[in-house]
Write a protein that holds these residues in place. Sequence first.
Motif, PDB file in Angstrom:
ATOM      1  N   ASN B 349      12.968  -3.612  26.938  1.00  0.00           N
ATOM      2  CA  ASN B 349      11.644  -4.167  26.625  1.00  0.00           C
ATOM      3  C   ASN B 349      11.478  -5.605  27.108  1.00  0.00           C
ATOM      4  N   ALA B 350      11.570  -5.838  28.412  1.00  0.00           N
ATOM      5  CA  ALA B 350      11.327  -7.199  28.908  1.00  0.00           C
ATOM      6  C   ALA B 350      10.496  -7.173  30.179  1.00  0.00           C
ATOM      7  N   ARG B 351       9.662  -6.134  30.276  1.00  0.00           N
ATOM      8  CA  ARG B 351       8.791  -6.025  31.446  1.00  0.00           C
ATOM      9  C   ARG B 351       7.428  -6.620  31.104  1.00  0.00           C
ATOM     10  N   ILE B 352       6.585  -6.728  32.131  1.00  0.00           N
ATOM     11  CA  ILE B 352       5.332  -7.462  31.932  1.00  0.00           C
ATOM     12  C   ILE B 352       4.461  -6.845  30.826  1.00  0.00           C
ATOM     13  N   GLU B 353       4.412  -5.533  30.756  1.00  0.00           N
ATOM     14  CA  GLU B 353       3.590  -4.906  29.704  1.00  0.00           C
ATOM     15  C   GLU B 353       4.114  -5.257  28.306  1.00  0.00           C
ATOM     16  N   ASP B 354       5.437  -5.359  28.198  1.00  0.00           N
ATOM     17  CA  ASP B 354       6.028  -5.742  26.907  1.00  0.00           C
ATOM     18  C   ASP B 354       5.594  -7.162  26.534  1.00  0.00           C
ATOM     19  N   LEU B 355       5.638  -8.042  27.529  1.00  0.00           N
ATOM     20  CA  LEU B 355       5.293  -9.446  27.249  1.00  0.00           C
ATOM     21  C   LEU B 355       3.799  -9.590  26.944  1.00  0.00           C
ATOM     22  N   ARG B 356       2.988  -8.749  27.573  1.00  0.00           N
ATOM     23  CA  ARG B 356       1.545  -8.772  27.234  1.00  0.00           C
ATOM     24  C   ARG B 356       1.330  -8.385  25.773  1.00  0.00           C
ATOM     25  N   GLU B 357       2.083  -7.395  25.306  1.00  0.00           N
ATOM     26  CA  GLU B 357       1.975  -6.977  23.900  1.00  0.00           C
ATOM     27  C   GLU B 357       2.391  -8.112  22.963  1.00  0.00           C
ATOM     28  N   VAL B 358       3.441  -8.812  23.361  1.00  0.00           N
ATOM     29  CA  VAL B 358       3.916  -9.940  22.560  1.00  0.00           C
ATOM     30  C   VAL B 358       2.837 -11.023  22.507  1.00  0.00           C
TER      31      VAL B 358
END
Lengths: 212, 471
Positions: B349-358
């Motif tokens: 979980n360290a891809r761009i979509e993950d970071l957008r969720e964060v």
Amino acid sequence: MSGKHTIAGVAAALPIANLDTDQIMPKQFLRGIDKAGLDRGVLYDLRFDGEGRPRYDFILNRAEYADCRILVAGENFGCGSSREHAVWGLLQFGIRAVIAPSFGEIFHSNAMNNALLLVAVSQADVDRFTRDVEQPASNRIEIDVDHLQVRSRTHDVKFTMSARHRAMFLEGQDLIGASLVHAAAIAEFERKHWDRQPWLQSIGAVVRARKS
Amino acid sequence: MSRTLYQKLVDSHCVLRLDEEHVLLYADLHIMNEYTSPQAFAGLRERGAPVRRPWQNVAVVDHIIPTHPLKQRVILDEASALQASNLARNCELHGIALFDTNDPLQGIEHVIAPELGMIRPGMVVLCGDSHTTTHGAFGALGFGIGTSEVEHVLATQTLVHRVAKNMRIRVDGRLSVGCTAKDQVLHIIASIGAQGARGYVVEFTGEAVAALSVEARMTICNMAVEAGARSALIAPDDKTLDYVSTRAVDLKRHLPRAVELWRDLCSDPDARFDAEHHFDASEVSPRVTWGTSPDQSIRIDERVPDPAAAVTPQQRDAAIRALRYIGLEPGASLQGLAIDRVFIGSCTNARIEDLREVAKVARGRKVDPRVRAMVVPGSGAVRDQAEAEGIAAELIAAGFEWRQPGCSMCLAMNDDVLRPGERCASTTNRNFEGRQGRAGRTHLMSPAMAAAAAVAGCITDVRRLERADER
């Protein structure tokens, strides 16, 4: 009657399910570029406390189990990380075989590639062996690889091993040497494979070059 | 004869059958890191054997690398620095492509390989790392291997592969709001167990899987290994094609032919599976692990189970042991459980979509002052993109540490480590004893849930927080 290829000696029970390779060989022992000194890391947090002092209540620190050669372990032993350091460390520590209901898949391959014997038997059998070896007076186990049989003081059971793994264990086969014999077949495969899917050829170099 | 996708991939990569159980399997791509490859190169040297196909290999420094937010990174730990320089030397010597410490494209191996367009449907991918299952998201067969096998691949570009059984996990329905692929896969692992897929290659199918983005599918395949799976697969579709064709630009001239071949990358309708499971995505809630095995998770609104209720004595003992380690009582609620650390990162979980969720959760909020929260992007490219999208600035403003890419505190081989007793909300894949640091306590969860924990100072239900896009 024992066969020629027998592992016999003190066995210790580690009745812990899913004992993963992070616990078998913690991270701080993974920083080498060789295989040396991994015996120090085996089950480190179980053997030592936070200050690095031995936990004398832990089975492998007890005098009666000092010469332990065999582990009797829980299900899914060696699950998790692919680190082969776990297998190298166990061997350096003096462990020659692990008996458990099941093993992590990558650990299993790693063990086979290093002639660490893995014996898969039922949980009920493991429980019987555990009861025996938990008593220092009956903590010896004998594993006869010729006859595929494990024996403790009160229990005796057959196990299975694929022909390939048995040969690897008994003859210490050089796997890479054996595969290099097929170099021509590999080359022929590559020719057809890349002819059909040219986009798979040199993929690492192509991507690196594009990004440089 | 009808075949599963896995069987098709074995067939298309089988150099020869060695015996009833084993095939010599060709590896299209072999990825290496600095800590599981050195002894393999040394073995090769001893043997005097060359690397058979250096150009089918790549290497990256990711496990030991510090993630301090400095542009020019220096590895201070002497042994780790030697691992990195040794990898560079081996790559130089054998002509292998390397993504070194200060390469702008450096990142976690399972993040950079797909994002740079190296992973293509129908491939076999090997790596000395158990999370190589990630690449199944592309219909590529990925196996984690040991160092002896790394040496074997270097010498022969093949793997002696023990053929696995076939499992299908079908997920129908739809994930509800606030639930993610991470919750879905934790749900599956909790249901089938930490060795529920041992001996199998798992194919994920169903409308809920089809609905997932390619990155979310990577999260699912990544964690299949936590159920013991040898590998995981998802048949490629238009989303896969889109992802791959925009990244693998050298593929362009081959694309029509490639697409034609990829159409066959699915299990035949009447293919036989040795085991099948069905799940309904609409039954998934945000999940958090309570124990020390990835299968020990509960819905956020559930209570920590009582070991006395365990089905087998082994599960009971494991639960007792886990609760003692993690410092929780049976019946406790995880909601409101105070945390010390938050780790957002890893190949899970360290891809761009993950970071957008964060960022959606963190926007306009502050990390609780009692909490130290780190965000470690999966790669230099992810980091750059997050900066370009303004995500990084938002996270920094909210009080998150914005760091350089690497494996970091997922396995704590670098200097990002939990102190004894520290409790961490983590987006990683393993909550094993000591994994993130001796006596550290890990609770696995989704990126959104970890972000919620950071701002709340305790584990909380992200669905109770208003998201930025609703505020």
